[in-house]
Write an enzyme that holds these catalytic residues in place. Structure first.
Site, mmCIF file in Angstrom:
data_model
loop_
_atom_site.group_PDB
_atom_site.id
_atom_site.type_symbol
_atom_site.label_atom_id
_atom_site.label_comp_id
_atom_site.label_asym_id
_atom_site.label_seq_id
_atom_site.Cartn_x
_atom_site.Cartn_y
_atom_site.Cartn_z
ATOM 1 N N ALA A 164 1.030 -1.185 0.030
ATOM 2 C CA ALA A 164 -0.002 -0.071 0.000
ATOM 3 C C ALA A 164 0.850 1.361 0.011
ATOM 4 O O ALA A 164 0.455 1.992 -0.689
ATOM 5 C CB ALA A 164 -1.001 0.017 1.201
ATOM 6 N N TYR A 165 1.876 1.318 0.867
ATOM 7 C CA TYR A 165 2.697 2.344 1.311
ATOM 8 C C TYR A 165 3.605 2.892 -0.235
ATOM 9 O O TYR A 165 3.525 3.858 -0.721
ATOM 10 C CB TYR A 165 3.571 2.127 2.320
ATOM 11 C CG TYR A 165 4.611 3.373 2.438
ATOM 12 C CD1 TYR A 165 4.118 4.699 2.705
ATOM 13 C CD2 TYR A 165 6.084 3.117 2.434
ATOM 14 C CE1 TYR A 165 5.192 5.642 2.610
ATOM 15 C CE2 TYR A 165 7.046 3.909 2.514
ATOM 16 C CZ TYR A 165 6.519 5.359 2.932
ATOM 17 O OH TYR A 165 7.345 6.267 2.844
ATOM 18 N N ILE A 166 4.365 1.374 -0.671
ATOM 19 C CA ILE A 166 5.210 1.645 -1.781
ATOM 20 C C ILE A 166 4.397 1.864 -2.968
ATOM 21 O O ILE A 166 4.865 2.960 -3.942
ATOM 22 C CB ILE A 166 6.101 0.616 -1.940
ATOM 23 C CG1 ILE A 166 7.222 0.614 -0.753
ATOM 24 C CG2 ILE A 166 6.956 0.534 -3.374
ATOM 25 C CD1 ILE A 166 7.976 -0.635 -0.838
ATOM 26 N N SER A 168 1.754 3.656 -3.559
ATOM 27 C CA SER A 168 1.389 5.166 -3.471
ATOM 28 C C SER A 168 2.315 5.914 -3.655
ATOM 29 O O SER A 168 2.261 7.050 -4.333
ATOM 30 C CB SER A 168 0.569 5.473 -2.203
ATOM 31 O OG SER A 168 1.311 5.501 -1.100
#
Length: 275
Positions: A164-166, A168
């Site tokens: 999710a983080y990478i 985005s």
């Protein structure tokens, strides 16, 4: 650290720099650094009380801080911020898209957690893009401007458990590179600062990071400031660039290495909990 596409030095003294996620961590560090060098900093974050503390702590320096509370996940808040900043300071020379959130969770256990991806994308990508689009017309009209996207070395490493983080941050990284190519003849430049691990509250929930090598907030802030001064295309970590090259030349090997590394971290965490 490598600065790719190094340009000439550009002083922050007397310039206006808008920094998001400014109430704590890297953002607060960047604000303190820039104020100490004579910059006018528009500090943006959700937590108004922490912004006021930042204004108080930096008062008396060569530069000054102007605080604006804003929730970047709310379109009306972002649009209002753009108007208020234009009315109060007149222009923004540099935008630092720093605000963000992270989450560590395997895709295999995220089947009922689509909201994790939606919330992460809302702040890490969509909020940054809306703010950038709001400020770009003024930058184009004044004939110059610079956008700094604080992303992560993970956009090159594609580290497991941080999808999710990478994802985005990769979207913001791609947006920045395309924007730079479109506007290279119009005076507006873009730098993607792909930071390694930084010792902030955001990494505290991940046990393995407690003893992992990490930059201090001041070290990360210095990299962002150098990106403002030199305006390179990207600020990369050498190991991340090397692994990205390996992923092109030998993708199967890169995938296996990444899998083994993440599996080792998971097993280490389980052992710590049993202990």
């Amino acid at each position: 650290m490598r600065l790719l596409g190094l340009g000439s030095n550009w002083s922050v003294a007397g310039r206006v720099v808008l920094v998001t996620g400014a109430s704590s961590g890297i953002g607060a560090g960047v604000v303190r650094d820039l104020v100490g060098r004579g910059g006018t900093v528009v500090a943006v974050a959700r937590r108004a009380e922490l912004l006021e503390d930042l204004v108080t702590s930096t008062r008396g320096g060569p530069g000054r801080v102007e605080a604006h509370a804003c929730d970047l996940t709310r379109a009306d808040d972002v649009d209002r911020l753009v108007t208020n900043v234009r009315d109060s300071v007149g222009r923004v020379d540099v935008l630092v898209n720093n605000a963000g959130r992270s989450i560590r969770r395997s895709i295999a256990v995220s089947h009922d957690r689509a909201h994790d991806f939606e919330r992460t994308m809302a702040i890490n990508y969509l909020g940054a893009v809306r703010l950038t689009l709001g400020l770009v017309p003024t930058m184009l009209a004044q004939g110059e401007g610079h956008v700094v996207n604080v992303v992560t070395a993970g956009v090159q490493l594609r580290s497991p458990l941080f999808s999710a983080y990478i994802a985005s941050k990769s979207a913001l990284d791609a947006f920045g590179r395309i924007m730079a190519r479109e506007m290279r003849d119009q005076g507006v430049t873009v730098t993607n600062v792909r930071l390694p691990l930084v010792r902030t509250d955001m990494i505290a929930p991940t046990d393995e990071f407690a003893t992992a090598p990490a930059l201090s907030v001041d070290q990360a802030a210095e990299r962002v400031r150098r990106a403002i001064e030199c305006r390179p295309i990207a600020v990369n970590e050498l190991h991340a660039t090397a692994f990205e090259l390996l992923s092109v030349l030998a993708p199967g090997l890169a995938d296996r290495m990444s899998h083994w590394a993440s599996r080792g971290l998971t097993e280490s965490r389980a052992a710590m909990r049993r202990g």
